[in-house]
Design an enzyme around this catalytic site. Structure first.
Site, PDB file in Angstrom:
ATOM      1  N   GLY A 164     -26.735 125.543 -37.423  1.00 30.78           N
ATOM      2  CA  GLY A 164     -26.599 124.171 -36.929  1.00 30.78           C
ATOM      3  C   GLY A 164     -26.401 124.126 -35.426  1.00 30.78           C
ATOM      4  N   SER A 165     -26.271 122.914 -34.895  1.00 28.12           N
ATOM      5  CA  SER A 165     -26.123 122.721 -33.448  1.00 28.12           C
ATOM      6  C   SER A 165     -24.910 123.465 -32.902  1.00 28.12           C
ATOM      7  CB  SER A 165     -25.984 121.221 -33.139  1.00 28.12           C
ATOM      8  OG  SER A 165     -27.075 120.493 -33.634  1.00 28.12           O
ATOM      9  N   ALA A 218     -18.470 126.387 -40.567  1.00 30.79           N
ATOM     10  CA  ALA A 218     -19.135 125.191 -40.065  1.00 30.79           C
ATOM     11  C   ALA A 218     -20.098 124.583 -41.077  1.00 30.79           C
ATOM     12  CB  ALA A 218     -19.882 125.523 -38.771  1.00 30.79           C
ATOM     13  N   LYS A 257     -23.058 116.702 -44.396  1.00 27.88           N
ATOM     14  CA  LYS A 257     -22.332 115.801 -43.500  1.00 27.88           C
ATOM     15  C   LYS A 257     -22.919 114.403 -43.340  1.00 27.88           C
ATOM     16  CE  LYS A 257     -24.540 117.151 -39.139  1.00 27.88           C
ATOM     17  NZ  LYS A 257     -24.305 117.607 -37.763  1.00 27.88           N
ATOM     18  N   LEU A 302     -14.037 123.864 -39.679  1.00 25.81           N
ATOM     19  CA  LEU A 302     -14.343 122.659 -38.918  1.00 25.81           C
ATOM     20  C   LEU A 302     -14.193 121.427 -39.801  1.00 25.81           C
ATOM     21  CD1 LEU A 302     -15.481 124.889 -37.104  1.00 25.81           C
ATOM     22  CD2 LEU A 302     -17.389 123.382 -36.574  1.00 25.81           C
ATOM     23  N   LYS A 314     -13.895 111.719 -39.709  1.00 26.85           N
ATOM     24  CA  LYS A 314     -14.044 110.920 -40.927  1.00 26.85           C
ATOM     25  C   LYS A 314     -13.100 111.354 -42.043  1.00 26.85           C
ATOM     26  CE  LYS A 314     -18.781 109.748 -39.750  1.00 26.85           C
ATOM     27  NZ  LYS A 314     -18.597 110.215 -38.348  1.00 26.85           N
ATOM     28  N   LYS A 328     -14.162 116.208 -46.914  1.00 29.63           N
ATOM     29  CA  LYS A 328     -13.673 117.040 -45.814  1.00 29.63           C
ATOM     30  C   LYS A 328     -12.148 117.013 -45.728  1.00 29.63           C
ATOM     31  CE  LYS A 328     -15.635 119.173 -43.260  1.00 29.63           C
ATOM     32  NZ  LYS A 328     -15.991 120.608 -43.347  1.00 29.63           N
ATOM     33  N   ASN A 379     -17.569 112.798 -32.880  1.00 29.10           N
ATOM     34  CA  ASN A 379     -19.008 113.027 -32.842  1.00 29.10           C
ATOM     35  C   ASN A 379     -19.366 114.002 -31.726  1.00 29.10           C
ATOM     36  OD1 ASN A 379     -20.233 110.895 -34.794  1.00 29.10           O
ATOM     37  ND2 ASN A 379     -18.619 109.819 -33.691  1.00 29.10           N
ATOM     38  N   SER A 381     -25.645 116.548 -31.283  1.00 32.06           N
ATOM     39  CA  SER A 381     -25.798 117.388 -32.471  1.00 32.06           C
ATOM     40  C   SER A 381     -26.825 116.779 -33.416  1.00 32.06           C
ATOM     41  CB  SER A 381     -24.457 117.566 -33.190  1.00 32.06           C
ATOM     42  OG  SER A 381     -23.976 116.323 -33.671  1.00 32.06           O
TER      43      SER A 381
END
Length: 341
Positions: A17-18, A88, A92, A130, A134, A146, A174, A178
């Site tokens: 991921g980013s 991570a 999402k 991570l 939210k 989460k 945020n 990403s």
């Protein structure tokens, strides 16, 4: 002796991921003598693409390991010889999670439990998971899943026995630019001649990938086990973000999406009883720590926040305007489309 990842073996779940990309970049830059850096994820195409950026021929420590955190046996195999884990991996997207609830639960909750069990069954010493804004007072399944994940990682410190391992969590807003975030979405939508705005009153926290990585490394170095770290970061209004990206086209209000909040929280008033100010970060300490809280507060000069304190993107003290956002986008976001002059 200064803390370092040199000589360590690190595994990043969801590493394609980013944030994973940025973590790999930062880790190799800061710790060139890292022993092994394993990218654990389920998407072979993303692993192939990442291997073009970080090839094994140049980055001798890197490994690409296909696997799903839902698969306990595969996860345990991947953790052999690993001492540090950055978690991570997650499902999402809020709307996709609402439509596919059990898939979200399998990844975000059962996957978290699988990772905890596998770490306890191997020689892992340090785990940072991570989270997301939210997860504070969640109103959607992604946030609730989460929150459950956060609780699992924090409580894992209570069942480690005499194992030399600690689990901690980082929570932030945020991440600028990403995958799936508002900036690349707006950059693409402006070509259609208008920007869809859910609600003009909406605000969000903002953090760069670089600062997100720094926070993860901070937790790896400083956590005692059970803390939930939160950064002090600015907010922005969705209308200021729209002005920054496309000031001269129509901004069309389309209505708030299911499961979406007007403002995000990272610390609720109920959390305030266990929240401390560390200077650069806040931390929510575990309600049942397996270490002396007074020693912790003395060591880090941690100051308790006021009872009733909450950290909300709508009432945040620092807000970014359109010009500031524009500069940050140019600095931190991969420019596939050019911002207007």
């Amino acid at each position: 002796m200064n803390w370092s990842l040199n000589g360590k073996s690190v595994l990043i779940t969801g590493g394609t991921g980013s944030l994973g990309h940025k973590l790999v970049e930062n880790i190799f830059l800061k710790y060139p003598q890292i022993n092994r850096l394993v990218i654990y994820s389920r998407d072979e195409q993303k692993q192939f693409q990442m291997s073009q950026i970080f090839p094994h021929t140049k980055y001798r420590a890197i490994r690409y390991f296909i696997g799903d955190i839902r698969d306990y046996n595969r996860l345990k195999t991947a953790l052999e010889g690993i001492d540090t884990v950055i978690h991570a991996a997650a499902m999402k997207h809020v709307d996709i999670a609402e439509y596919n609830p059990m898939e979200c639960i399998k990844t975000n909750i059962i996957g978290a439990e699988n990772l905890i069990r596998a770490c306890l069954e191997t020689d892992v010493e340090n785990v940072v998971a991570l989270s997301t804004d939210k997860a504070a007072a969640p109103i959607n399944l992604y946030g609730a899943s989460k929150l459950a994940s956060d609780k699992l990682f924090i409580a894992a410190n209570n069942i480690k026995g005499n194992r030399d391992i600690k689990f901690s969590v980082v929570r932030y807003g945020n991440v600028m630019g990403s995958n799936g975030s508002v900036i690349p979405f707006f950059l693409k939508k402006k070509a259609e001649g208008y920007l869809p705005i859910t609600d003009a009153r909406m605000t969000r926290f903002n953090i760069s990938l670089k600062d997100g990585c720094e926070m993860v490394l901070h937790a790896l170095e400083h956590a005692w086990g059970g803390e939930l770290f939160i950064p002090k970061i600015p907010s922005y209004s969705i209308m200021e973000m729209a002005k920054a990206i496309a000031p001269d086209i129509e901004h069309r209000i389309i209505g708030i999406r299911p499961g979406e909040k007007l403002h995000e929280e990272m610390i609720t008033a109920s959390d305030s009883f266990n929240t401390y100010d560390l200077g650069q970060y806040y931390t929510i300490l575990p309600q049942i720590p397996n270490w002396d809280p007074s020693e912790y507060t003395d060591r880090f000069k941690a100051k308790p926040v006021e009872v009733g304190f909450n950290y909300n993107s709508g009432t945040n003290e620092e807000f970014l305007n359109a010009n500031e956002l524009r500069k940050l986008i140019i600095e931190h976001v991969d420019q596939t489309l050019v911002l207007p002059e």
